[in-house]
Design an enzyme around this catalytic site. Structure first.
Site, PDB file in Angstrom:
ATOM      1  N   LYS A 261       0.836  -1.210   0.000  1.00  0.00           N
ATOM      2  CA  LYS A 261       0.000   0.000   0.000  1.00  0.00           C
ATOM      3  C   LYS A 261       0.868   1.255   0.000  1.00  0.00           C
ATOM      4  O   LYS A 261       0.645   2.178  -0.780  1.00  0.00           O
ATOM      5  CB  LYS A 261      -0.916   0.015   1.235  1.00  0.00           C
ATOM      6  N   THR A 262       1.849   1.266   0.881  1.00  0.00           N
ATOM      7  CA  THR A 262       2.714   2.443   0.956  1.00  0.00           C
ATOM      8  C   THR A 262       3.510   2.580  -0.335  1.00  0.00           C
ATOM      9  O   THR A 262       3.740   3.681  -0.831  1.00  0.00           O
ATOM     10  CB  THR A 262       3.636   2.336   2.183  1.00  0.00           C
TER      11      THR A 262
ATOM     12  N   ASP B 121      -1.883   7.747   3.624  1.00  0.00           N
ATOM     13  CA  ASP B 121      -1.471   6.396   4.038  1.00  0.00           C
ATOM     14  C   ASP B 121      -2.127   6.080   5.387  1.00  0.00           C
ATOM     15  O   ASP B 121      -2.483   7.000   6.129  1.00  0.00           O
ATOM     16  CB  ASP B 121       0.065   6.352   4.167  1.00  0.00           C
ATOM     17  N   GLU B 122      -2.298   4.812   5.709  1.00  0.00           N
ATOM     18  CA  GLU B 122      -2.876   4.393   6.996  1.00  0.00           C
ATOM     19  C   GLU B 122      -4.238   5.054   7.239  1.00  0.00           C
ATOM     20  O   GLU B 122      -4.538   5.541   8.326  1.00  0.00           O
ATOM     21  CB  GLU B 122      -1.928   4.741   8.163  1.00  0.00           C
TER      22      GLU B 122
ATOM     23  N   GLN C  91      -5.660  -3.028  10.797  1.00  0.00           N
ATOM     24  CA  GLN C  91      -4.561  -2.349  11.488  1.00  0.00           C
ATOM     25  C   GLN C  91      -5.007  -1.043  12.126  1.00  0.00           C
ATOM     26  O   GLN C  91      -4.188  -0.174  12.417  1.00  0.00           O
ATOM     27  CB  GLN C  91      -3.417  -2.075  10.512  1.00  0.00           C
TER      28      GLN C  91
ATOM     29  N   ARG D 234       4.973  -7.161  11.149  1.00  0.00           N
ATOM     30  CA  ARG D 234       6.204  -6.396  10.921  1.00  0.00           C
ATOM     31  C   ARG D 234       7.349  -7.318  10.511  1.00  0.00           C
ATOM     32  O   ARG D 234       8.366  -6.879   9.999  1.00  0.00           O
ATOM     33  CB  ARG D 234       6.647  -5.621  12.186  1.00  0.00           C
TER      34      ARG D 234
HETATM   35  N1  ATP Z   1       5.279  -5.465  -6.453  1.00  0.00           N
HETATM   36  C1  ATP Z   1       6.232  -5.631  -5.537  1.00  0.00           C
HETATM   37  N2  ATP Z   1       7.363  -6.295  -5.825  1.00  0.00           N
HETATM   38  C2  ATP Z   1       8.336  -6.474  -4.919  1.00  0.00           C
HETATM   39  N3  ATP Z   1       8.279  -6.007  -3.645  1.00  0.00           N
HETATM   40  C3  ATP Z   1       7.181  -5.326  -3.278  1.00  0.00           C
HETATM   41  C4  ATP Z   1       6.111  -5.107  -4.204  1.00  0.00           C
HETATM   42  N4  ATP Z   1       5.165  -4.406  -3.549  1.00  0.00           N
HETATM   43  C5  ATP Z   1       5.629  -4.201  -2.302  1.00  0.00           C
HETATM   44  N5  ATP Z   1       6.831  -4.747  -2.122  1.00  0.00           N
HETATM   45  C6  ATP Z   1       7.648  -4.757  -0.875  1.00  0.00           C
HETATM   46  O1  ATP Z   1       6.861  -5.335   0.143  1.00  0.00           O
HETATM   47  C7  ATP Z   1       7.106  -4.716   1.393  1.00  0.00           C
HETATM   48  C8  ATP Z   1       5.809  -4.195   1.972  1.00  0.00           C
HETATM   49  O2  ATP Z   1       5.353  -3.081   1.204  1.00  0.00           O
HETATM   50  P1  ATP Z   1       4.635  -1.853   1.891  1.00  0.00           P
HETATM   51  O3  ATP Z   1       5.391  -1.426   3.087  1.00  0.00           O
HETATM   52  O4  ATP Z   1       4.338  -0.863   0.838  1.00  0.00           O
HETATM   53  O5  ATP Z   1       3.301  -2.584   2.360  1.00  0.00           O
HETATM   54  P2  ATP Z   1       2.067  -1.983   3.137  1.00  0.00           P
HETATM   55  O6  ATP Z   1       0.854  -2.571   2.541  1.00  0.00           O
HETATM   56  O7  ATP Z   1       2.166  -0.516   3.174  1.00  0.00           O
HETATM   57  O8  ATP Z   1       2.289  -2.602   4.592  1.00  0.00           O
HETATM   58  P3  ATP Z   1       1.684  -2.102   6.000  1.00  0.00           P
HETATM   59  O9  ATP Z   1       0.257  -2.514   5.991  1.00  0.00           O
HETATM   60  O10 ATP Z   1       2.466  -2.819   7.017  1.00  0.00           O
HETATM   61  O11 ATP Z   1       1.851  -0.615   6.025  1.00  0.00           O
HETATM   62  C9  ATP Z   1       8.114  -3.633   1.144  1.00  0.00           C
HETATM   63  O12 ATP Z   1       9.394  -4.131   1.454  1.00  0.00           O
HETATM   64  C10 ATP Z   1       7.961  -3.363  -0.340  1.00  0.00           C
HETATM   65  O13 ATP Z   1       9.157  -2.855  -0.889  1.00  0.00           O
HETATM   66 MG    MG Z   2       2.290   0.867   4.751  1.00  0.00          MG
END
Ligand code: ATP
Ligand code: MG
Length: 708
Positions: free
Chosen positions: A29-30, A215-216, A246, A641
């Protein structure tokens, strides 16, 4: 679009209208947010300054800015506004001071300042026994987060107690206005009111912002929801990403149903779900899904990954808190030395700040470098608050909370009776305390000697204030003030030891250096951003400082290879290869307060029947469960995490308020799929200790070589 899966790419490329990305932890997402910002700038030519991205912590904001910076080489990201909601609100108020009902140089009150104001009102109305300032403030905060004005709070009060609090709320707001001050909640509520009531301002902001990203999003409260709506306007060019599982700020008014409400407000809302997790191994993911399956859901999500099963998660059962900390510290050191595991790849996560202390001790004993986020805030230190109070007075002479803090720092022999008379005089003339000190009519109310002391203080403040205003660098005037009042001498006389006095002066020096740096940054920003009327007034610096929490400050000192220690709240959005989730016990996680809430609910006969409703779905939906559900989400945040390894620990006994109590394992441990958990039997305790011993020897050996 490289390194984005098709769903992520869809989210990035959908730039025309409202978009919600709803997805579980670690699904990118981020990443969608940062890529989308880069995409808007590169592919659509949106100027960076027309993009606003909002997050919840300073750390997250800074990381996001850095990530976008690396995606966009060559300065096209300059002017991009990535900040927390509160910093954004502050900046908006600074540009719209008058429309927002404030005067230039307004103060930002932290919780302690706010409590000081409330305490005065409680005392005046003999309510000090009825409610604590903290409890009153919490209620007021909820009203503000729901955008309830005092009058409406009063008209909807259910009982006398609520009515009394609503009345207090009104008085509190009046005081803030008199002091030309805002509290943290006002940083959201005031902009909302302004944008709602003032069409010109609203259009100005809506034209300025071409795309808004959050975000969040699950942690937005009612006021933040409105702020987003007012900022994006009918065009609805926004991207919000979130995960209802979350949501961990209900206690601060967060409303995860803001996710669902969006659909009603924006019929053209596009919803994208992401299902692939890129962060954690399959076993960790199974644990996370197993746990959160016990909560009811707004959205059904499935998360999968193709990172392989990974290591089994472990549960370490320890004798007491010291043993728990020693075991974790020893293991960390051992894996660092034998497996070359970097310290910085490891995080120790806990529910409450007080749990950190034994871990700090144990890590220190083994010379393992660590880095503690949170804990006693830098800004909670007396010396920092003292100097900040002087700063605030220079910036805003009407800041009575600051005046009361420093009136006798250093000692000026101004007694409580004098202060009371001064306060009465000031109240009558509707003057700030500092101004009242210099008022010629005050002489009728006070003996000469007292009058002289107050006048001297007023003179000092006025003189330094004009210096600060005249100087190109207001920080120099602050340094001069600290010298002039001989704050160092006051520290020497009042600290318990010389070392303590020196530490205090070091903190003051840190604060001043920091202020200097902020001043330079603000000056650079102002030069870039010609539209800003902000300049580098002292009040801006003070407000910026107040907004920076301890996380921010310590992040600056971060760097180096260190174990991370932080609360589950602070860990949100972050990831670590190795996670220790410690203190897995009832009353710690779930936190005691949530258990009490559940007990209260169970004791009320009319609600007991409700507890059955969740039975058939396996979800915990009974009365009094909302607190437990939030604790479960916190635990889910902790588990998700971890990238490679996850270790839970719990103690059988623990000292609590000076006595040793027996601890029950956390119910969440029982909710985890047992097949994915490995519980080394307790004979391994001595094993860990043996390892600790071995590690110490190894460390000594390594030291021998590196010292040469
Ligand atoms: N398409 C992709 N290919 C490879 N790595 C990815 C891809 N998308 C995300 N990632 C990696 O996966 C991990 C999680 O991504 P991110 O932090 O954006 O998730 P999130 O959904 O924001 O998580 P959270 O809910 O904990 O905030 C990061 O290390 C990111 O670089
Ligand atoms: Mg995130």
């Amino acid at each position: 679009m490289p390194s984005l899966n098709p769903r992520q790419a869809e989210a990035v490329e959908h730039t025309g209208g409202p978009l919600l990305v709803i997805a579980g932890a670690g699904s990118g997402k981020t990443r969608v947010i940062t890529r989308k910002i880069a995409h808007l700038i590169r592919a659509h030519g949106v100027p960076a300054h027309a993009i606003v991205a909002l997050t919840f912590t300073n750390k997250a904001a800074r990381e996001m800015k850095a990530r976008v910076g690396t995606l966009l080489k060559g300065g096209s990201g300059r002017g991009l506004k990535v900040s927390t909601f509160h910093t954004f609100g502050l900046n908006l108020l600074r540009r719209e001071v008058e429309g927002a009902g404030l005067r230039l140089g307004f103060s930002l009150f932290d919780a302690e300042d706010a409590a000081t104001v409330l305490k005065e009102h409680l005392r005046e109305h003999a309510l000090a026994d009825a409610v604590t300032p903290a409890a009153a403030l919490a209620r007021i905060s909820r009203w503000k987060n729901d955008l309830m004005e005092p009058a409406r709070a009063a008209s909807t009060a259910d009982d006398d107690f609520e009515a009394m609090l609503a009345d207090l709320y009104g008085r509190y707001q009046q005081s803030l206005t008199a002091y030309n001050a805002c509290d943290f909640d006002d940083l959201i509520a005031r902009p909302v009111r302004l944008l709602r009531d003032d069409r010109d301002a609203r259009e100005r902001w809506q034209n300025r912002i071409r795309h808004l990203l959050v975000d969040e999003y699950q942690d937005t409260n009612g006021a933040q929801y409105e702020l987003v709506r007012l900022l994006v306007g009918p065009r609805g060019a926004f991207t919000v990403v979130g995960d209802d599982d979350q949501s961990i700020y209900a206690w601060r008014g967060a409303r995860p149903d803001n996710l669902a409400r969006l659909r009603d407000h924006y019929p053209t809302l596009r919803v994208v779900m992401l299902e692939q997790n890129y962060r954690s191994s399959a076993r960790i993911l199974k644990l996370a899904n197993g746990l959160i399956g016990h909560n009811p859901h707004l959205f059904d999500k499935r998360l999968w990954c193709d990172l392989g099963p990974g290591e089994p998660a472990r549960v370490l059962v320890c004798r007491d808190e010291a043993h728990e900390a020693e075991r974790v510290a020893a293991e960390i050191q051992h894996t660092h030395l034998t497996k070359d595991r970097p310290y910085g790849s490891i995080a120790i996560l806990y529910r409450s700040n007080h749990q950190a202390r034994p871990f700090e001790q144990a890590l220190r004993a083994l010379s393992v470098p660590y880095f503690l986020s949170g804990g006693t805030s830098f800004f909670a230190r007396a010396e920092v608050k003292d100097v900040m109070a002087y700063l605030r007075l220079l910036a805003n002479p009407a800041d009575d909370a600051a005046f009361l803090r420093v009136v006798n720092v250093p000692r000026r022999e101004i007694g409580p009776t004098t202060l009371q008379r001064l306060a009465a005089f000031a109240a009558e003339g509707e003057l700030p305390l500092a101004a009242a000190c210099a008022d010629p009519l005050l002489g009728e109310h006070l003996p000469k000697r007292q009058l002289g002391r107050l006048a001297e203080l007023a003179g000092l403040l006025a003189e330094q204030r004009s210096q600060a205003q005249a100087a190109a660098n207001p920080v120099a005037a602050v340094r001069a003030l600290v010298e002039r009042i001989d704050y160092a001498g006051w520290c020497r006389d009042n600290a318990p030891s010389r070392a303590a006095a020196e530490r205090r002066m070091d903190n003051v020096a840190d604060l001043l250096d920091w202020l200097e740096r902020l001043h330079r940054e603000a000056a650079a920003d102002a030069a870039k951003d010609a539209g800003s009327a902000a300049g580098t007034r002292l009040s801006d610096l003070v407000a910026r400082l107040t907004l920076l929490d301890v996380l921010e400050r310590q992040d600056e000192a971060e760097g180096g290879d260190r174990v991370h220690l932080m609360t589950l709240h602070a860990a949100k959005g972050l990831e670590f290869p190795h996670v220790y989730l410690v203190g897995m016990e009832e009353a710690l996680l779930p936190h005691r307060s949530s258990l009490e809430e559940a007990e209260d609910a169970a004791a009320r006969p009319e609600t007991v029947a409700d507890t059955d409703t969740g039975a058939d779905t396996g979800a915990d939906t009974g009365a009094g469960q909302t607190g437990i559900q939030e604790e479960r989400r916190l635990c889910y945040v902790g588990i998700t995490r971890a990238r490679q390894s996850l270790t839970f620990t719990r103690a059988r006994r623990r000292r609590r308020y000076g006595e040793t109590v027996t601890c029950e394992p956390s119910r969440f441990l029982a909710e985890l799929p047992a097949a994915e958990l490995h519980q080394p039997d307790s004979t391994q305790r001595s094993d860990a200790e043996a390892r600790a011993h071995g590690s110490a020897q190894l460390a000594a050996l390594k030291g021998l070589f590196t010292d040469r």
